[in-house]
Enzyme design. Structure first.
Site, PDB file in Angstrom:
ATOM      1  N   THR A 134       6.553  -8.871 -14.442  1.00  0.00           N
ATOM      2  CA  THR A 134       7.387  -7.714 -14.125  1.00  0.00           C
ATOM      3  C   THR A 134       8.531  -7.537 -15.126  1.00  0.00           C
ATOM      4  O   THR A 134       9.165  -8.511 -15.532  1.00  0.00           O
ATOM      5  CB  THR A 134       7.963  -7.864 -12.702  1.00  0.00           C
ATOM      6  OG1 THR A 134       6.880  -8.053 -11.796  1.00  0.00           O
ATOM      7  CG2 THR A 134       8.756  -6.635 -12.290  1.00  0.00           C
ATOM      8  N   LYS A 160       4.026  -4.949 -14.843  1.00  0.00           N
ATOM      9  CA  LYS A 160       4.567  -4.134 -13.748  1.00  0.00           C
ATOM     10  C   LYS A 160       5.990  -3.773 -14.143  1.00  0.00           C
ATOM     11  O   LYS A 160       6.784  -4.649 -14.497  1.00  0.00           O
ATOM     12  CB  LYS A 160       4.545  -4.925 -12.450  1.00  0.00           C
ATOM     13  CG  LYS A 160       5.381  -4.284 -11.340  1.00  0.00           C
ATOM     14  CD  LYS A 160       5.065  -4.885  -9.995  1.00  0.00           C
ATOM     15  CE  LYS A 160       6.226  -4.707  -9.042  1.00  0.00           C
ATOM     16  NZ  LYS A 160       5.888  -5.128  -7.678  1.00  0.00           N
ATOM     17  N   LYS A 162       9.638  -1.909 -13.409  1.00  0.00           N
ATOM     18  CA  LYS A 162      10.545  -1.403 -12.384  1.00  0.00           C
ATOM     19  C   LYS A 162      11.176  -0.105 -12.852  1.00  0.00           C
ATOM     20  O   LYS A 162      11.693  -0.028 -13.978  1.00  0.00           O
ATOM     21  CB  LYS A 162      11.639  -2.442 -12.100  1.00  0.00           C
ATOM     22  CG  LYS A 162      11.121  -3.701 -11.429  1.00  0.00           C
ATOM     23  CD  LYS A 162      10.739  -3.439  -9.987  1.00  0.00           C
ATOM     24  CE  LYS A 162      10.471  -4.731  -9.238  1.00  0.00           C
ATOM     25  NZ  LYS A 162      10.059  -4.478  -7.847  1.00  0.00           N
ATOM     26  N   ASP A 190       6.919   0.389 -10.291  1.00  0.00           N
ATOM     27  CA  ASP A 190       7.455   0.226  -8.938  1.00  0.00           C
ATOM     28  C   ASP A 190       8.769   0.977  -8.834  1.00  0.00           C
ATOM     29  O   ASP A 190       9.750   0.617  -9.487  1.00  0.00           O
ATOM     30  CB  ASP A 190       7.677  -1.275  -8.659  1.00  0.00           C
ATOM     31  CG  ASP A 190       8.074  -1.536  -7.219  1.00  0.00           C
ATOM     32  OD1 ASP A 190       8.279  -0.555  -6.466  1.00  0.00           O
ATOM     33  OD2 ASP A 190       8.175  -2.723  -6.844  1.00  0.00           O
ATOM     34  N   GLU A 216       4.294   2.117  -7.112  1.00  0.00           N
ATOM     35  CA  GLU A 216       4.591   1.428  -5.869  1.00  0.00           C
ATOM     36  C   GLU A 216       5.830   2.040  -5.206  1.00  0.00           C
ATOM     37  O   GLU A 216       6.810   2.330  -5.884  1.00  0.00           O
ATOM     38  CB  GLU A 216       4.890  -0.036  -6.245  1.00  0.00           C
ATOM     39  CG  GLU A 216       4.673  -1.052  -5.190  1.00  0.00           C
ATOM     40  CD  GLU A 216       4.909  -2.448  -5.764  1.00  0.00           C
ATOM     41  OE1 GLU A 216       5.689  -3.181  -5.172  1.00  0.00           O
ATOM     42  OE2 GLU A 216       4.319  -2.792  -6.811  1.00  0.00           O
ATOM     43  N   ASP A 243       4.970  -0.867  -0.469  1.00  0.00           N
ATOM     44  CA  ASP A 243       5.444  -2.248  -0.413  1.00  0.00           C
ATOM     45  C   ASP A 243       6.440  -2.402   0.741  1.00  0.00           C
ATOM     46  O   ASP A 243       6.089  -2.903   1.815  1.00  0.00           O
ATOM     47  CB  ASP A 243       6.084  -2.618  -1.762  1.00  0.00           C
ATOM     48  CG  ASP A 243       6.705  -4.003  -1.781  1.00  0.00           C
ATOM     49  OD1 ASP A 243       6.657  -4.698  -0.748  1.00  0.00           O
ATOM     50  OD2 ASP A 243       7.258  -4.405  -2.819  1.00  0.00           O
ATOM     51  N   LYS A 267       3.374  -9.091   1.010  1.00  0.00           N
ATOM     52  CA  LYS A 267       4.235 -10.209   0.602  1.00  0.00           C
ATOM     53  C   LYS A 267       4.349 -11.165   1.781  1.00  0.00           C
ATOM     54  O   LYS A 267       4.664 -10.748   2.896  1.00  0.00           O
ATOM     55  CB  LYS A 267       5.614  -9.708   0.195  1.00  0.00           C
ATOM     56  CG  LYS A 267       5.612  -8.993  -1.137  1.00  0.00           C
ATOM     57  CD  LYS A 267       7.000  -8.516  -1.516  1.00  0.00           C
ATOM     58  CE  LYS A 267       6.936  -7.749  -2.835  1.00  0.00           C
ATOM     59  NZ  LYS A 267       8.150  -6.943  -3.044  1.00  0.00           N
TER      60      LYS A 267
HETATM   61 MG    MG Z   1       7.627  -3.576  -4.865  1.00  0.00          MG
END
Ligand code: MG
Length: 359
Positions: A134, A160, A162, A190, A216, A243, A267
């Protein structure tokens, strides 16, 4: 078999740098390790990594809840995982991280008792999992530099990224990253609840042009109607993932009923462990949704459990179990669980989690 002792200890390892997402900055990586010992001499390890703004638990409240569980578990049969969840739910609502620690430790014990690694215990056969890494929110240039480092120096093939603070910066960062890493690297993003339906619909066509696989949590966690509307109106190839909206199997049921997402991000700290995580994967499987397993600021104990769930469940096709690589020195210092080469994780063929750690 009976549980005879429960020990709880703090695990601290400094992060290499603070990690920014759309709704906050994560500065520390403290978690609680639990060691559950049985009258047969078998012990299991678990871990709780609470994050206040996601699970509603702080380190302090998590410890108090774990102490309540510890008392209640003395004399309990560790092989009765369904019963363990019933017991924990009867003591307190929610508190996913605290429940997760005990859940994982029980699976570790069960694996050792049955002489099976946890991923096989859960029904898996292939120990190899392809994991992402990430990139936190920073200036677009710094995010591009991070992407280059992860791909060209560290060998990752899935990033991934952010986003979710400012759509203009998001698109600039993603354009710079795509330019830098080329077309062979898979990208997903995300937004961490940072968009609304209109903003998301505006940026999705550009995401598609940049060959972003999935986005996400565009909307606030509680906005299931908005998520369903976005699903209906999304005409791009970019998949929509939830998420923060999906904590428990009940959330997954609701999201499936309303057609809120193409993917759920499971998660273990949100849902309370492997038992409930597997239930979410089963709901997804039944309703044509795919899953990813993500993580909080977790060490290798719960990360190994998460990777094991990915290996075990057909509906779980993506892995975002990268937190332990953000500790100073690129690792959390815990040996075992799995071997890693770049983003390719291979679970060990050892009973339970395959982690020996004395606390
Ligand atoms: Mg997330």
């Amino acid at each position: 078999m009976k549980i005879t002792d429960v020990k709880i200890e703090k695990f601290s390892a400094p992060l290499s740098e603070p990690f920014r997402v759309a709704f906050g900055v994560i500065e520390d990586s403290d978690s609680w390790t639990v060691k559950i010992t049985t009258d047969e001499g078998i012990y299991g390890l678990g871990s709780a990594a609470p994050i206040g703004f996601v699970t509603g638990e702080t380190m302090e409240t998590c410890y108090l809840v774990m102490k309540m569980f510890a008392e209640a578990f003395i004399g309990f049969d560790p092989m009765d995982i369904a019963g363990a969840h019933k017991l924990m739910d009867s003591i307190i609502y929610s508190n996913g991280s605290a429940k997760c620690a005990f859940d994982i430790a029980l699976y570790d014990i069960m694996g050792k008792k049955k002489n099976l690694p946890v991923y096989k215990l859960l029904g898996g056969t292939d120990p190899v999992v392809h994991n992402d890494i990430t990139i936190g929110i920073d200036t677009p240039e710094k995010m591009q530099a991070a992407a280059k480092r992860f791909v060209f120096e560290k060998g990752f093939r899935i990033l991934k990224i952010k986003i979710g603070i400012n759509p203009e910066d998001d698109l600039r960062a993603l354009t710079l990253i795509r330019e830098a890493v080329g077309e062979d690297i898979r990208l997903r993003v995300d937004a961490n609840q940072g968009y609304n339906v209109e903003t998301a619909l505006e940026v999705l066509p550009t995401f598609e042009k940049l060959h972003i696989d999935a986005v996400e949590q565009c909307l606030p966690w509680w906005d299931f109607d908005g998520a369903a509307e976005l699903m209906q109106k999304n005409t791009t190839s970019v998949k929509l993932m939830l998420d923060e909206s999906i904590h428990t199997p009940y959330d997954a049921q609701r999201a499936s009923k309303l057609h809120c997402a193409d993917y759920y991000n499971i998660k273990l700290m949100k849902c309370g462990g492997l038992y409930t995580g597997a239930q979410i994967a089963d709901i997804a499987q039944e309703t044509g949704v795919k899953c990813m397993v993500g993580c909080m600021q977790e060490n290798k104990i719960s990360i190994t459990a998460g990777v094991s769930l990915v290996a075990a469940k057909q509906a779980i096709v993506e892995a975002d179990c990268d937190s332990f690589m953000f500790f100073k020195g690129d690792d959390d210092g815990i040996a075992g669980g799995f071997d890693r080469k770049g983003g390719i994780f291979t679970l060990l063929d050892k009973p339970g989690l395959g982690i020996d750690m004395d606390i």
